[in-house]
Design a protein around this motif. Sequence first.
Motif, PDB file in Angstrom:
ATOM      1  N   MET A  32       0.882  -1.097  -0.012  1.00  0.00           N
ATOM      2  CA  MET A  32      -0.025   0.004   0.004  1.00  0.00           C
ATOM      3  C   MET A  32       0.694   1.358   0.171  1.00  0.00           C
ATOM      4  SD  MET A  32      -2.925   1.034   2.582  1.00  0.00           S
ATOM      5  CE  MET A  32      -4.151   0.127   2.024  1.00  0.00           C
ATOM      6  N   THR A  33       0.533   2.348  -0.844  1.00  0.00           N
ATOM      7  CA  THR A  33       1.282   3.311  -1.082  1.00  0.00           C
ATOM      8  C   THR A  33       0.781   4.417   0.254  1.00  0.00           C
ATOM      9  OG1 THR A  33       1.443   3.244  -3.351  1.00  0.00           O
ATOM     10  CG2 THR A  33       1.858   5.476  -2.521  1.00  0.00           C
ATOM     11  N   ILE A  34       1.823   5.130   0.979  1.00  0.00           N
ATOM     12  CA  ILE A  34       1.407   5.937   1.829  1.00  0.00           C
ATOM     13  C   ILE A  34       1.402   7.564   1.242  1.00  0.00           C
ATOM     14  CG2 ILE A  34       2.239   7.013   4.141  1.00  0.00           C
ATOM     15  CD1 ILE A  34       1.697   3.885   4.204  1.00  0.00           C
ATOM     16  N   ARG A  35       0.605   8.272   1.702  1.00  0.00           N
ATOM     17  CA  ARG A  35       0.353   9.582   1.226  1.00  0.00           C
ATOM     18  C   ARG A  35       1.437  10.175   1.818  1.00  0.00           C
ATOM     19  NH1 ARG A  35      -5.807   9.032   2.006  1.00  0.00           N
ATOM     20  NH2 ARG A  35      -6.641   8.855   0.050  1.00  0.00           N
ATOM     21  N   THR A  36       1.765  11.231   0.906  1.00  0.00           N
ATOM     22  CA  THR A  36       3.031  12.268   1.302  1.00  0.00           C
ATOM     23  C   THR A  36       2.108  13.640   0.859  1.00  0.00           C
ATOM     24  OG1 THR A  36       4.100  12.313  -0.836  1.00  0.00           O
ATOM     25  CG2 THR A  36       4.864  10.940   0.880  1.00  0.00           C
ATOM     26  N   TRP A  37       2.493  14.817   1.728  1.00  0.00           N
ATOM     27  CA  TRP A  37       1.937  16.031   1.426  1.00  0.00           C
ATOM     28  C   TRP A  37       2.774  17.029   0.796  1.00  0.00           C
ATOM     29  CZ3 TRP A  37      -2.765  14.355   1.936  1.00  0.00           C
ATOM     30  CH2 TRP A  37      -2.881  13.337   2.916  1.00  0.00           C
ATOM     31  N   ASP A  38       2.303  17.637  -0.187  1.00  0.00           N
ATOM     32  CA  ASP A  38       2.930  18.825  -1.029  1.00  0.00           C
ATOM     33  C   ASP A  38       2.414  19.931  -0.815  1.00  0.00           C
ATOM     34  OD1 ASP A  38       0.970  18.480  -2.218  1.00  0.00           O
ATOM     35  OD2 ASP A  38       1.635  18.041  -4.288  1.00  0.00           O
ATOM     36  N   ARG A  39       1.650  20.162   0.321  1.00  0.00           N
ATOM     37  CA  ARG A  39       1.170  21.625   0.662  1.00  0.00           C
ATOM     38  C   ARG A  39       0.760  21.593   2.092  1.00  0.00           C
ATOM     39  NH1 ARG A  39      -5.130  22.847  -1.034  1.00  0.00           N
ATOM     40  NH2 ARG A  39      -4.410  24.370   0.492  1.00  0.00           N
ATOM     41  N   THR A  40       0.394  22.814   2.698  1.00  0.00           N
ATOM     42  CA  THR A  40       0.229  22.856   3.967  1.00  0.00           C
ATOM     43  C   THR A  40      -1.133  23.450   4.237  1.00  0.00           C
ATOM     44  OG1 THR A  40       1.207  25.364   4.111  1.00  0.00           O
ATOM     45  CG2 THR A  40       2.776  23.526   4.437  1.00  0.00           C
ATOM     46  N   TYR A  41      -1.624  23.015   5.388  1.00  0.00           N
ATOM     47  CA  TYR A  41      -3.008  23.793   5.612  1.00  0.00           C
ATOM     48  C   TYR A  41      -3.061  24.301   7.089  1.00  0.00           C
ATOM     49  CZ  TYR A  41      -4.102  20.174   2.172  1.00  0.00           C
ATOM     50  OH  TYR A  41      -4.377  19.441   1.066  1.00  0.00           O
ATOM     51  N   ASP A  42      -3.735  25.207   7.307  1.00  0.00           N
ATOM     52  CA  ASP A  42      -3.903  26.208   8.369  1.00  0.00           C
ATOM     53  C   ASP A  42      -4.820  25.574   9.328  1.00  0.00           C
ATOM     54  OD1 ASP A  42      -6.362  26.517   7.074  1.00  0.00           O
ATOM     55  OD2 ASP A  42      -6.018  28.837   7.215  1.00  0.00           O
ATOM     56  N   SER A  43      -5.550  24.454   9.015  1.00  0.00           N
ATOM     57  CA  SER A  43      -6.571  23.851  10.014  1.00  0.00           C
ATOM     58  C   SER A  43      -6.697  22.270   9.467  1.00  0.00           C
ATOM     59  CB  SER A  43      -7.804  24.601  10.103  1.00  0.00           C
ATOM     60  OG  SER A  43      -8.569  24.484   8.850  1.00  0.00           O
ATOM     61  N   HIS A  44      -7.197  21.606  10.487  1.00  0.00           N
ATOM     62  CA  HIS A  44      -7.582  20.065  10.077  1.00  0.00           C
ATOM     63  C   HIS A  44      -8.942  20.099   9.270  1.00  0.00           C
ATOM     64  CE1 HIS A  44      -6.800  15.986  10.745  1.00  0.00           C
ATOM     65  NE2 HIS A  44      -7.658  15.770  10.950  1.00  0.00           N
ATOM     66  N   VAL A  45      -9.714  20.963   9.559  1.00  0.00           N
ATOM     67  CA  VAL A  45     -11.008  20.954   8.679  1.00  0.00           C
ATOM     68  C   VAL A  45     -10.695  21.437   7.278  1.00  0.00           C
ATOM     69  CG1 VAL A  45     -11.881  23.440   9.290  1.00  0.00           C
ATOM     70  CG2 VAL A  45     -13.507  21.509   8.841  1.00  0.00           C
ATOM     71  N   ALA A  46      -9.555  22.495   7.169  1.00  0.00           N
ATOM     72  CA  ALA A  46      -9.265  22.754   5.592  1.00  0.00           C
ATOM     73  C   ALA A  46      -9.030  21.608   5.071  1.00  0.00           C
ATOM     74  CB  ALA A  46      -8.436  23.916   5.825  1.00  0.00           C
ATOM     75  N   PHE A  47      -7.740  20.706   5.927  1.00  0.00           N
ATOM     76  CA  PHE A  47      -7.204  19.682   5.234  1.00  0.00           C
ATOM     77  C   PHE A  47      -8.432  18.648   4.554  1.00  0.00           C
ATOM     78  CE2 PHE A  47      -6.316  15.218   6.240  1.00  0.00           C
ATOM     79  CZ  PHE A  47      -5.233  15.031   5.335  1.00  0.00           C
ATOM     80  N   TYR A  48      -9.336  18.238   5.685  1.00  0.00           N
ATOM     81  CA  TYR A  48     -10.294  17.520   5.337  1.00  0.00           C
ATOM     82  C   TYR A  48     -11.055  17.829   4.177  1.00  0.00           C
ATOM     83  CZ  TYR A  48     -10.319  13.336   8.159  1.00  0.00           C
ATOM     84  OH  TYR A  48     -10.217  11.954   8.715  1.00  0.00           O
ATOM     85  N   GLN A  49     -11.539  19.222   4.189  1.00  0.00           N
ATOM     86  CA  GLN A  49     -12.381  19.630   2.979  1.00  0.00           C
ATOM     87  C   GLN A  49     -11.588  19.716   1.747  1.00  0.00           C
ATOM     88  OE1 GLN A  49     -13.299  23.417   4.837  1.00  0.00           O
ATOM     89  NE2 GLN A  49     -15.180  22.775   5.331  1.00  0.00           N
ATOM     90  N   ASP A  50     -10.363  19.753   1.652  1.00  0.00           N
ATOM     91  CA  ASP A  50      -9.675  19.531   0.640  1.00  0.00           C
ATOM     92  C   ASP A  50      -9.162  18.022  -0.029  1.00  0.00           C
ATOM     93  OD1 ASP A  50      -7.775  20.386  -1.607  1.00  0.00           O
ATOM     94  OD2 ASP A  50      -6.035  20.053  -0.496  1.00  0.00           O
ATOM     95  N   VAL A  51      -8.930  17.177   0.839  1.00  0.00           N
ATOM     96  CA  VAL A  51      -8.470  15.818   0.695  1.00  0.00           C
ATOM     97  C   VAL A  51      -9.566  14.889   0.728  1.00  0.00           C
ATOM     98  CG1 VAL A  51      -6.823  14.003   1.306  1.00  0.00           C
ATOM     99  CG2 VAL A  51      -6.111  16.437   1.371  1.00  0.00           C
ATOM    100  N   TYR A  52     -10.422  14.830   1.888  1.00  0.00           N
ATOM    101  CA  TYR A  52     -11.505  13.809   2.122  1.00  0.00           C
ATOM    102  C   TYR A  52     -12.896  14.534   2.071  1.00  0.00           C
ATOM    103  CZ  TYR A  52      -7.283  11.543   4.071  1.00  0.00           C
ATOM    104  OH  TYR A  52      -6.071  10.916   4.150  1.00  0.00           O
ATOM    105  N   PRO A  53     -13.209  15.403   1.066  1.00  0.00           N
ATOM    106  CA  PRO A  53     -14.626  15.876   1.204  1.00  0.00           C
ATOM    107  C   PRO A  53     -15.737  14.974   1.187  1.00  0.00           C
ATOM    108  CG  PRO A  53     -13.737  16.212  -0.933  1.00  0.00           C
ATOM    109  CD  PRO A  53     -12.460  15.652  -0.072  1.00  0.00           C
ATOM    110  N   GLU A  54     -15.616  13.839   0.407  1.00  0.00           N
ATOM    111  CA  GLU A  54     -16.857  13.006   0.439  1.00  0.00           C
ATOM    112  C   GLU A  54     -17.059  12.029   1.893  1.00  0.00           C
ATOM    113  OE1 GLU A  54     -13.103  10.626   0.131  1.00  0.00           O
ATOM    114  OE2 GLU A  54     -13.598  12.648  -1.053  1.00  0.00           O
ATOM    115  N   ALA A  55     -16.071  12.164   2.840  1.00  0.00           N
ATOM    116  CA  ALA A  55     -16.148  11.204   3.860  1.00  0.00           C
ATOM    117  C   ALA A  55     -16.432  12.202   5.219  1.00  0.00           C
ATOM    118  CB  ALA A  55     -14.672  10.817   4.147  1.00  0.00           C
TER     119      ALA A  55
END
Length: 120
Positions: free
Chosen positions: A1-24
């Motif tokens: 299984m491939t592990i995700r790596t991050w190429d950008r920063t987020y100012d909050s956990h909700v901003a991260f979720y809305q960007d990467v996992y919006p369907e969940a």
Amino acid sequence: MTIRTWDRTYDSHVAFYQDVYPEALLKAQTLGRLGATLMVSEQCAGDWSDAPVPELVLTRLLTQTLPATMDIGSGRFRARMPRSGFVVIPPKFATTFLIDAAHRVELVALNYRRLLDFAG
């Protein structure tokens, strides 16, 4: 299984979720004077790793106990996450969560700077 790596920063956990996992993301709301964010997420089996965020994040499993491979700041390990058990994720740390089954989690993201100021 491939592990995700991050190429950008987020100012909050909700901003991260809305960007990467919006369907969940089922719910996101701000709580209290510390500006904590409560989120509920419905997740399938797979890689649910998180990018580093400036918040302290508390994660609670809402469904059955399930096996997972994790790194939450102290190195990779394999464990069974208990129902209603908490995982504490330190600020500014990219996590690894490889989850073996579908599940629902509740996440509380606390602004770490405000938390420190509040605690004195």
